[in-house]
Design an enzyme around this catalytic site. Sequence first.
Site, PDB file in Angstrom:
ATOM      1  N   ALA A  82       0.838  -1.196   0.000  1.00  0.00           N
ATOM      2  CA  ALA A  82       0.000   0.000   0.000  1.00  0.00           C
ATOM      3  C   ALA A  82       0.877   1.251   0.000  1.00  0.00           C
ATOM      4  O   ALA A  82       2.069   1.205   0.326  1.00  0.00           O
ATOM      5  CB  ALA A  82      -0.908  -0.008   1.229  1.00  0.00           C
ATOM      6  N   GLY A  99       0.474  -5.388   0.611  1.00  0.00           N
ATOM      7  CA  GLY A  99      -0.685  -5.429  -0.269  1.00  0.00           C
ATOM      8  C   GLY A  99      -0.386  -6.024  -1.625  1.00  0.00           C
ATOM      9  O   GLY A  99      -1.271  -6.601  -2.273  1.00  0.00           O
ATOM     10  N   GLU A 122      -0.814  -9.619  -1.204  1.00  0.00           N
ATOM     11  CA  GLU A 122      -2.235  -9.895  -0.993  1.00  0.00           C
ATOM     12  C   GLU A 122      -3.004  -9.866  -2.311  1.00  0.00           C
ATOM     13  O   GLU A 122      -3.888 -10.698  -2.547  1.00  0.00           O
ATOM     14  CB  GLU A 122      -2.805  -8.885   0.003  1.00  0.00           C
ATOM     15  CG  GLU A 122      -2.251  -9.087   1.412  1.00  0.00           C
ATOM     16  CD  GLU A 122      -2.687  -8.026   2.394  1.00  0.00           C
ATOM     17  OE1 GLU A 122      -3.455  -8.371   3.311  1.00  0.00           O
ATOM     18  OE2 GLU A 122      -2.278  -6.858   2.258  1.00  0.00           O
ATOM     19  N   GLU A 127       3.795  -5.992   7.508  1.00  0.00           N
ATOM     20  CA  GLU A 127       2.993  -4.954   8.158  1.00  0.00           C
ATOM     21  C   GLU A 127       3.240  -4.822   9.655  1.00  0.00           C
ATOM     22  O   GLU A 127       3.100  -3.716  10.215  1.00  0.00           O
ATOM     23  CB  GLU A 127       1.508  -5.224   7.906  1.00  0.00           C
ATOM     24  CG  GLU A 127       1.024  -4.905   6.502  1.00  0.00           C
ATOM     25  CD  GLU A 127       1.212  -6.041   5.513  1.00  0.00           C
ATOM     26  OE1 GLU A 127       0.672  -5.955   4.400  1.00  0.00           O
ATOM     27  OE2 GLU A 127       1.909  -7.031   5.865  1.00  0.00           O
TER      28      GLU A 127
END
Length: 261
Positions: A64, A111, A114, A134
């Site tokens: 992200a 992300g 993911e 994270e």
Amino acid sequence: MELNHLTVTYEEHIAILTLDSPPANALSSAMITEMRATLQQIENQSDAHAIILTGAGKFFAAGANIKEFVPAMGDYQKGIDMSKAGQDLCNELEAMKKPVIAAINGPALGGGLEVAMGCHYRIASDKATVGLPEVKLGLVPSFGGTQRLSRITGVATALELILTGKHIDSHQAQELGIVQVTVAADELMTTAKTIAHSFVEGNSMQSVTRAVESVVQGARRSFADGLQRENEIFGELFLTDDAKEGVQAFVDKRKPDFRHQ
């Protein structure tokens, strides 16, 4: 819509989505919005039979856009909204009825991993690394990573990767089932296209999309519910022209002429 964070090209019924936001293809809110809209558009295109998702430059996606987190700190609802946007993207990737292949060309972190796990099939360059770091930021994976990784690797291995935040190379990722194939960097896209074609070439898209639906949705249901949906899909396909053509072609010992109807 105008695309500022990704590009889309088409090669022989294969849609290639390339994340293109230098230097690291960070998954900003704007990129996520573009990806979701583009995926929906491709889902509705009858001439696009499969999708390859990859990254421009050295990264697949570095996660992200952390700079967007800074002004949101201290706001519970903004955290919820950011997580949900990422979860929705990954859920929509997984729910695509056309096969989606992640061609992981470089680091797929946070992300980025993911998103790759939301795809149906994953190929990695031997230069790629994956990880969910994270916890190093005081956060947790929030685009579905805690759930998808544990389903792929098992709970203990998922906890190890998430709690250490370590990056692993593509060969280790393959051993854990996070990626299915590892290839040399210069063979990545050729391999991805070959696999994409193998999934759809010579097949009726009616049966391809129903097979994807049955497997993906069944994995999230009880075994009995999955069997029930498989049974229904089989019956529904008996009503299609393609199934009639495929069965007759088999009896006639000829190649079927599918019209995808």
